[in-house]
Design an enzyme around this catalytic site. Sequence first.
Site, PDB file in Angstrom:
ATOM      1  CE  LYS A 269      20.766  -0.540 -43.719  1.00  0.00           C
ATOM      2  NZ  LYS A 269      19.953   0.669 -43.950  1.00  0.00           N
ATOM      3  CG  ASP A 285      14.871 -15.378 -35.610  1.00  0.00           C
ATOM      4  OD1 ASP A 285      15.477 -14.296 -35.694  1.00  0.00           O
ATOM      5  OD2 ASP A 285      15.343 -16.373 -35.037  1.00  0.00           O
ATOM      6  CG  HIS A 383      17.369   8.639 -47.041  1.00  0.00           C
ATOM      7  ND1 HIS A 383      16.688   7.568 -46.494  1.00  0.00           N
ATOM      8  CD2 HIS A 383      18.232   9.071 -46.088  1.00  0.00           C
ATOM      9  CE1 HIS A 383      17.124   7.360 -45.262  1.00  0.00           C
ATOM     10  NE2 HIS A 383      18.053   8.251 -44.993  1.00  0.00           N
TER      11      HIS A 383
END
Length: 429
Positions: A269, A285, A383
């Site tokens: 991911k 796409d 983050h």
Amino acid sequence: MEISSRIPGFYKMTIEERKRQLIKLFDFSEEDASQLLHQMSLPEETADKMIENVVGTFSLPLGLGLNFTIDGKDYIVPMAVEEPSIVASASYIAKIVREAGGFHTEATERIMIGQIQVVGCEDFNKAKDAIIAEKEMLIQAANDAYPSLVARGGGAEDLEVRIINESGSRFNQMLIVHLLVNTCDAMGANIINTMAESLAPIVEHLSGGKVYLRILSNYADRCLAKATCVIPPELLASEGFTGEEVRDGVVHAYEFAASDPYRAVTHNKGIMNGIDPVIIATGNDWRAVEAGAHAYAARYGQYSSMTTWSADEEGNLVGELELPMSLGTVGGASRVHPMAKLAYKILQVDSAKELARVIVAVGLAQNLGALKALVTDGIQKGHMALHSRSVAMAAGATGQLVDIIAEKLVDAKEIRVGYAKKLMEEYAK
């Protein structure tokens, strides 16, 4: 036009200053400059022609991945994404790899696959032989269905036949015809679907069976792009960690993902965190690329890491990422969406193959950024500091107050909307 992807202090500039910097760097036309300055994004009348039941448009932040040197050429990479730290992480790693000589990439020919499903054959092996015997005729028939692709140097190049569910399967036996098509710079979905549909009656006649599905496969394992990098350990050193410690931590993190699907899903991911934003920014796409990438990660029978990381004999960290890249630089939204058209002018790629090579380099950078953070200070430090601005805005902060509240959240190590609202109440007094 040669450009440099190194723009020191870019993150410190205002949005207006960043836009002016881009306009000057790329010598944009008046029309392109106006598009960037005034953000004339997707007009509703255009959106209404792209999909059904349109009620508006939906915007994402568009940032720039900087510092990328790929095969000796500098790239500024447009990235459309909502998650903080992605653009910063990719740019940070790109700077490190730049000092190590940059990313090196390669790509196969752009061969996409069309599938024709045949069921109900009296003898599947005879049906297979009959189709193979007429392979050249079928290839020519496919090309006759799309002569404009042949004129551009592409077209159907080969045909393969498989029999699946032969024995002991709980599913019906079927024959699958694969049409292999060079789609040039197009993603090729409409091209391949047209070709496959044109062959269906001929395949039915040759096989004696019935054709159901005739459609492209998004598992584009004949259309691959690969990026590699080699980084001396001294470039990996962080506060409190030697370069060798970081290198070894990255290798161990990779081995975890390569061995355990639970870790591999999150690991991969993170790779797609870098890949998807470029695909979205260029009007491609991203669902097709995602599906193909995850299937490729399971090609050996277990879902595993998309990247590989190792140490070579000189002690350098060596990274590699190879993935299917079913995308194009013509057709679809790539040349319809105003911001996608602008993204191509920033990216300056000449072909779908070059775009694919850039994208896998960004994916490799994004993976190393995540792994380096995980094996040193942990993913949350950087983050959450960047995420603090979103938390401040969610609590109602606007203007300069966003940065003030965000800084206090980071200092308190309490990056929560509830705490941000409490700080807002104190400022209101």
